[in-house]
Write a protein that holds these residues in place. Structure first.
Motif, short mmCIF file in Angstrom:
data_model
loop_
_atom_site.label_atom_id
_atom_site.label_comp_id
_atom_site.label_asym_id
_atom_site.label_seq_id
_atom_site.Cartn_x
_atom_site.Cartn_y
_atom_site.Cartn_z
N SER A 178 -7.78 47.46 60.49
CA SER A 178 -8.78 46.42 60.30
C SER A 178 -8.10 45.17 59.76
CB SER A 178 -9.86 46.87 59.31
OG SER A 178 -10.51 48.03 59.77
N PRO A 179 -8.33 44.01 60.38
CA PRO A 179 -7.75 42.77 59.83
C PRO A 179 -8.46 42.39 58.54
CG PRO A 179 -9.19 42.28 61.69
CD PRO A 179 -9.09 43.77 61.61
N VAL A 180 -7.69 42.16 57.50
CA VAL A 180 -8.28 41.82 56.20
C VAL A 180 -7.95 40.40 55.77
CG1 VAL A 180 -8.38 44.19 55.39
CG2 VAL A 180 -6.30 42.86 55.00
N TRP A 181 -6.97 39.78 56.40
CA TRP A 181 -6.64 38.39 56.04
C TRP A 181 -5.94 37.72 57.21
CZ3 TRP A 181 -8.57 36.13 51.81
CH2 TRP A 181 -8.14 34.84 51.49
N ILE A 182 -6.30 36.47 57.43
CA ILE A 182 -5.69 35.66 58.49
C ILE A 182 -4.91 34.53 57.84
CG2 ILE A 182 -6.08 34.34 60.59
CD1 ILE A 182 -7.01 37.20 60.85
N PHE A 183 -3.63 34.46 58.12
CA PHE A 183 -2.80 33.35 57.69
C PHE A 183 -2.68 32.38 58.87
CE2 PHE A 183 -1.34 37.17 55.50
CZ PHE A 183 -1.38 36.79 54.17
N GLY A 184 -3.12 31.13 58.65
CA GLY A 184 -3.04 30.15 59.73
C GLY A 184 -4.35 30.02 60.46
N SER A 231 -14.26 32.27 46.02
CA SER A 231 -13.85 33.64 45.65
C SER A 231 -12.53 34.04 46.28
CB SER A 231 -14.95 34.63 46.07
OG SER A 231 -15.13 34.61 47.48
N ASN A 232 -11.91 33.13 47.04
CA ASN A 232 -10.65 33.41 47.75
C ASN A 232 -10.79 34.69 48.58
OD1 ASN A 232 -8.01 32.93 48.57
ND2 ASN A 232 -7.17 34.25 46.96
N SER A 233 -11.77 34.70 49.47
CA SER A 233 -12.01 35.86 50.32
C SER A 233 -12.34 35.39 51.73
CB SER A 233 -13.15 36.72 49.76
OG SER A 233 -14.34 35.96 49.63
N GLN A 234 -12.16 36.28 52.67
CA GLN A 234 -12.43 35.97 54.07
C GLN A 234 -13.36 37.02 54.66
OE1 GLN A 234 -8.75 35.75 56.26
NE2 GLN A 234 -8.19 33.74 55.44
N HIS A 235 -14.21 36.57 55.56
CA HIS A 235 -14.94 37.49 56.42
C HIS A 235 -14.54 37.18 57.85
CE1 HIS A 235 -18.12 40.23 57.75
NE2 HIS A 235 -18.28 39.38 58.75
N ILE A 236 -14.07 38.19 58.55
CA ILE A 236 -13.50 37.99 59.88
C ILE A 236 -14.52 38.41 60.93
CG2 ILE A 236 -11.63 38.65 61.44
CD1 ILE A 236 -9.91 39.09 58.93
N LEU A 237 -14.81 37.51 61.85
CA LEU A 237 -15.77 37.75 62.93
C LEU A 237 -15.03 38.32 64.13
CD1 LEU A 237 -17.74 34.38 62.63
CD2 LEU A 237 -18.27 36.56 61.52
N ARG A 238 -15.10 39.64 64.28
CA ARG A 238 -14.38 40.32 65.36
C ARG A 238 -15.33 40.66 66.50
NH1 ARG A 238 -11.51 45.51 63.21
NH2 ARG A 238 -10.40 45.34 65.20
N GLY A 239 -14.95 40.34 67.70
CA GLY A 239 -15.78 40.66 68.84
C GLY A 239 -15.15 40.27 70.16
N HIS A 240 -14.30 39.24 70.14
CA HIS A 240 -13.68 38.76 71.37
C HIS A 240 -12.39 39.52 71.67
CE1 HIS A 240 -16.22 35.18 71.97
NE2 HIS A 240 -16.27 35.11 70.65
N SER A 241 -12.14 39.71 72.96
CA SER A 241 -10.88 40.33 73.38
C SER A 241 -9.86 39.29 73.82
CB SER A 241 -11.13 41.32 74.52
OG SER A 241 -11.71 40.65 75.64
N GLN A 242 -10.30 38.06 74.01
CA GLN A 242 -9.40 36.96 74.37
C GLN A 242 -9.47 35.88 73.30
OE1 GLN A 242 -7.36 37.19 77.03
NE2 GLN A 242 -8.25 39.20 77.44
N SER A 243 -8.55 34.93 73.36
CA SER A 243 -8.46 33.90 72.34
C SER A 243 -9.72 33.03 72.34
CB SER A 243 -7.24 33.01 72.59
OG SER A 243 -6.06 33.76 72.45
N ILE A 244 -10.19 32.71 71.15
CA ILE A 244 -11.35 31.82 71.02
C ILE A 244 -10.92 30.41 71.43
CG2 ILE A 244 -12.92 30.74 69.38
CD1 ILE A 244 -13.07 33.36 67.90
N SER A 245 -11.66 29.82 72.35
CA SER A 245 -11.30 28.50 72.89
C SER A 245 -12.26 27.40 72.44
CB SER A 245 -11.26 28.55 74.42
OG SER A 245 -12.48 29.03 74.95
#
Length: 984
Positions: free
Chosen positions: A85-91, A124-138
């Motif tokens: 599970s992705p918990v943090w995105i850098f960039g 709060s220095n936290s992220q919520h990641i919206l997962r659903g796409h199989s290709q890059s978000i454009s």
């Protein structure tokens, strides 16, 4: 996330969507089973709100009961249901905007990275990641009330997903609706309509009513390619029937009436000339056209029937009436050019009846309907601004403008995005700004984890090295290399004292891992070829680097007087003639001294003689060809699961092979993970101290996925799982010291993703796949009751009869001798080479030798099924491969088509590769040409006894593709005869 996973999310019903949308649009307080929800009064003052955890269970969906605080209050209260599970995105994706979602009680903004959306709570220095796409978000957009988020991807059949920003739940999904992906999205002012623009050559603009349970297409139209790529679209405020979109040189106006969407296109070059304003941006040596970086080039006026557009420092105002599309003409009298300022405008938007611009100097200016400045922010010290997003939450009080009268006006807080991907939040009331995110927006190809601390380091193409504490999610250090650009690889030494960095220029720099400083004498430049692999030995005494010149360079830690030491150059060797795919240190079993191996696309495994090498003379100990047809892609040391030590190698044919670490003999071949592309990098995870987890595990990346594999390897597909992480290509992989996290670098997507590992989920998934032989039978067509398994049984019994003869005194047995295995494989349609036969027989023969010191000379049917599944090709030979071989071996004939000379065929069969004898050639031709005994006697009488004469009698001098396929028994494809060369 797969399509099925996306569909399994908890979508709201249409009633819930409409109620939730209405709840956020109203300004009056409302109640839900006695619990008030957040609302604002007439001037936007915030009111008290209860903890959402106290909401009663009423049977309503989470979307309806959620409030602004819900998402981050409950973000990590439940364990992950996935192995990774992705918990943090850098960039972030530098080509997409950043939206201000909340900024009063908590500061939240939305960005995109790779194939996910990221809601980042700066408070709060936290992220919520919206997962659903199989290709890059454009592309993506948000509703005016910031409740709803829409994201679109660039897949060949693009998806659009609409999310609830309060709960993070997808509430509507458009699957495979947009050929060529998406280039632009926009919500209407009332949020009920969604406009989408597809990315195909003939772009389609669709208008949807998405608030229903089944989204309804209201209208659509196609755009001519001459209007350019339309990558921006917006609705007219308070009018869902009027829209505009734009490309670099055209603006298109739309009008929807009675289900029909008509448009009028305006050529901007004819309107304002062909001048292209450019500006040299910081951190970029090139002058970039402003039209290519601005994410908001044109906008409807908030209160008037006008459209504003920025060209350089000029504001172009166009009076557009509702019948513009019907008239198909915009008179020049309706267009005004206003020399608004000298500095080129890079961002343009409207808010509360005011126009807002951002320019190349990083300044923000507000102006009224008469284009008079009301307020400006000129001391932000920013680079060119490309997007401005305002808060939907009104300020607590009015501010005075800069006119002599000091008129009050509403000034909202806002977030700006600069050309260098810097995100800054501005508190307009206090005239205070703070940086929320500062990313270089450059490709990231290098990532490494500290061997004993929760630290990850990453390097980008601008030569910027960043170090983060991945537990606290805070940066702890950085270094900018002023003379070198393009960091391609980084690695810590096993003791955590040194950090080695490899650059595209061929430079290797060794840093102190704590201070990120280097000794000038530890900057090495022995090649101009790009360094793409770098690794330390287990004792931290050696450092090896591989470059694109197919050479390996080794450095050694030299002890000086006292306790000082310094890295020195040992030698460089061009040991491969094709690209080097992996570089690995190990230890000699008899002496515990370091050993170094390199693996290349030339199928060579090269070991270096470190002990006897001297300065400027790196020696090779041995070089072995470990593959015959497959291309090895990566390697790692297999964990000590047996008394024998193995080297694990993965190839492009979806196979993993275990080689004896000393003899280099192939000891086992297993089916590897099959998830779209082969494994290209892998690492064994540290063993966890959890009683529930008893196995060792392997992490790997394919072209675009990250996966986990349970060890020991046996070919069971249920022991492996993978998730799409970087649709444009994963570049690097690193594992945390405790085995709880994995980091992946996405290269061109400018992101590094931190993944949390849940091995219990992986073990549970493997258990659900079945026990013992069940997973392997399921890999056969029809399973244990299917045709293939019945054939295996019949052939197996037939081999027993051949071995024991037809005598009635045969001994009952459940096994066949090892010598019968190749014939049984060929009977099932798997035709092995001699090397593959040898590897297969060695695998069986030595399978128990390390434990019992005895050879295995027989095999049972269950073990044979595993052997067959693990060795058979994953991808069958294609007509293209046959055509490629024919083009390589043959020559162009008189007809212009490739042909193969009969004499050349004989030479190749007898002298190349695993060459055949005269007898073997004759036997094969007799079988392939179906020559019966009578025909054989005739050919013998015609002096065709040997293979060459036999060829002359039955095969023409020149073999076409069609003739060869007929001899081999392959179906001939007509389109192959029209190809005189390989397809591009």
């Amino acid at each position: 996330m797969s399509e099925s996973e996306a569909k399994e999310q908890d979508p709201a019903t249409s009633t819930d969507l409409q109620q939730a949308a209405g709840k956020t649009q109203e300004s009056q307080p409302s109640e839900d089973e006695g619990n008030p929800v957040k609302s604002t009064d007439e001037v936007g003052v915030r009111k008290a709100e209860p903890n959402p955890n106290k909401l009663k269970m009423t049977g309503r969906s989470q979307v309806y009961t959620s409030t602004k605080e819900t998402l981050f209050l409950n973000n990590r209260t439940h364990p992950s249901t996935h192995g990774l599970s992705p918990v943090w995105i850098f960039g972030k994706n530098p080509a997409l905007p950043v939206f201000n979602v909340q900024d009063h009680d908590q500061l939240v903004f939305l960005s995109a990275a790779a194939n996910v959306g990221v809601l980042y709570n700066h408070t709060s220095n936290s992220q919520h990641i919206l997962r659903g796409h199989s290709q890059s978000i454009s592309c993506m957009c948000v509703s005016e009330d910031r409740r709803w988020i829409a994201t679109g991807d660039n897949g060949s059949k693009g998806w659009v997903i609409i999310w609830d920003s309060y709960s993070g739940i997808p509430v509507q999904t458009f699957f495979d609706c947009f050929v060529g992906g998406l280039t632009a999205l926009a919500f209407s002012s009332d949020t009920k309509h969604l406009a989408t623009v597809s990315g195909e050559e003939v772009q389609c603009v669709h208008i949807w009513d998405w608030s229903k349970k089944a989204a309804k297409l209201l209208s659509w139209t196609e755009l001519h390619p001459k209007y350019g790529l339309q990558d921006y679209i917006s609705f007219k405020p308070n009018d869902s029937m009027q829209l505009l979109s734009s490309s670099k040189d055209h603006m298109v106006f739309y009008s929807m009436t009675k289900g029909s969407l008509r448009y009028f296109a305006l050529n901007l070059k004819k309107l304002v000339g062909s001048v292209v304003f450019t500006q040299p941006f910081p951190l970029s040596p090139k002058r970039v056209p402003l039209a290519e970086v601005s994410l908001s080039r044109s906008v409807f006026h908030c209160t008037k029937s006008q459209v504003l557009m920025a060209i350089g420092g000029i504001l172009v105002m166009m009076d557009v009436s509702e019948d513009l599309v019907e008239r198909q003409n915009l008179p020049s009298s309706k267009i005004k050019k206003i020399n608004h300022q000298q500095d080129p405008i890079t961002a343009l938007t409207m808010v509360d009846g005011c126009g807002v611009i951002g320019n190349v100097k990083g300044q923000i200016k507000f102006f009224d309907v008469n284009f008079k400045f009301l307020r400006w922010f000129v001391d932000l010290s920013l680079d060119p601004i490309v997007f401005i997003s305002f808060s939907n939450e009104c300020a607590d009080e009015f501010v005075e403008d800069l006119s002599l009268e000091g008129k009050p006006f509403i000034l909202r807080n806002f977030t700006v995005l600069t050309i260098s991907s810097k995100v800054v939040h501005v508190n307009a009331q206090r005239d205070f700004s703070q940086t929320l995110l500062h990313e270089a927006g450059e490709p990231l190809y290098a990532v490494a984890c500290h061997p004993s601390q929760p630290t990850v380091v990453m390097g980008n193409q601008l030569g910027i090295l960043q170090m983060w504490d991945y537990n606290k999610k805070v940066p702890i250090g950085d270094k900018v290399f002023m003379t070198e650009k393009g960091i391609h690889c980084v690695t810590f030494d096993p003791k955590g004292l040194y950090l080695a960095v490899g650059f595209g220029s061929g430079v290797v720099i060794i840093l102190n891992s704590h201070t990120l400083q280097s000794d000038p004498e530890e900057i090495f430049h022995y090649t101009t070829d790009s360094i793409h692999l770098i690794t330390f030995s287990a004792d931290s005494q050696y450092l090896a680097a591989a470059d694109t010149g197919n050479a390996v360079t080794v450095f050694r830690l030299q002890r000086l007087e006292g306790s000082l030491s310094r890295w020195t150059y040992l030698g460089r060797y061009g040991s491969h003639y094709k690209p080097i795919k992996d570089l690995l240190f190990g230890v000699h079993l008899d002496s515990n001294q370091p050993r170094l191996l390199s693996l290349g696309m030339d199928r060579k495994l090269v070991e270096y003689d470190l002990k006897n090498s001297s300065v400027n003379e790196l020696l090779i100990l041995n070089s072995e060809q470990i593959e015959q047809s497959a291309t090895p892609l990566c390697m790692t040391w297999y964990p000590p699961l047996t008394t024998e030590h193995f080297l694990l190698v993965a190839s492009d044919q979806y196979k993993m092979k275990l080689f004896n670490s000393t003899t280099k003999m192939c000891r086992q071949t297993v089916l590897g993970p099959v998830f779209g592309s082969p494994v290209k990098k892998m690492v064994v995870l540290p063993k966890l101290d959890e009683p529930e987890v008893k196995s060792h595990h392997l992490a790997y990346i394919t072209e675009d996925e990250l996966g986990l594999q349970i060890l020991p390897l046996d070919g069971n597909p249920h022991k492996s799982t993978a998730f799409i992480g970087h649709p444009t290509g994963a570049a690097a992989l690193a594992c945390s010291y405790d085995g709880c996290f994995v980091c992946t670098a996405g290269g061109s997507d400018c992101t590094v993703i931190l993944w949390e590992i849940n091995l219990k989920v992986l073990e549970a998934t493997a258990a659900l796949g079945g026990k013992d032989m069940e997973p392997f039978y399921n890999l056969l067509e029809g399973g244990a009751d299917g045709r293939v398994y019945k054939e295996i049984e019949n052939y197996f019994y037939y081999c027993q009869i051949i071995d024991q003869g037809h005598s009635s005194k045969r001994q009952p047995s459940t096994k066949i001798p090892l010598s019968q295995v190749p014939f049984l494989m060929r009977a099932l349609g798997y035709f092995l080479s001699e090397k593959e036969i040898n590897d297969m027989q060695n695998e069986i023969k030595f399978s128990k030798y390390a434990e019992t010191r005895k050879y295995v000379n027989e095999i049972g049917i269950e073990d044979f099924v595993k052997l067959y599944i693990n060795h058979r090709p994953v991808v069958a030979s294609s007509s293209r491969e046959l055509l490629q071989a024919f083009n390589v071996l043959g020559k162009t004939g008189s007809t212009g088509q490739p042909v193969l000379q009969r004499s050349d065929l004989m030479t190749l069969l007898k002298g190349q590769g695993e060459h055949m004898t005269e007898k073997e050639v004759s036997e094969c031709l007799t079988t392939l040409l179906s020559l019966d005994e009578e025909e054989e006697e005739e050919t013998e009488g015609a002096h065709c006894a040997d293979s060459e004469n036999l060829l002359e009698c039955v095969i023409p001098d020149e073999l076409s593709m069609k003739t060869l396929t007929q001899i081999l028994g392959f179906p001939f494809l007509e389109e192959m005869s029209t190809r005189s060369s390989l397809p591009e």
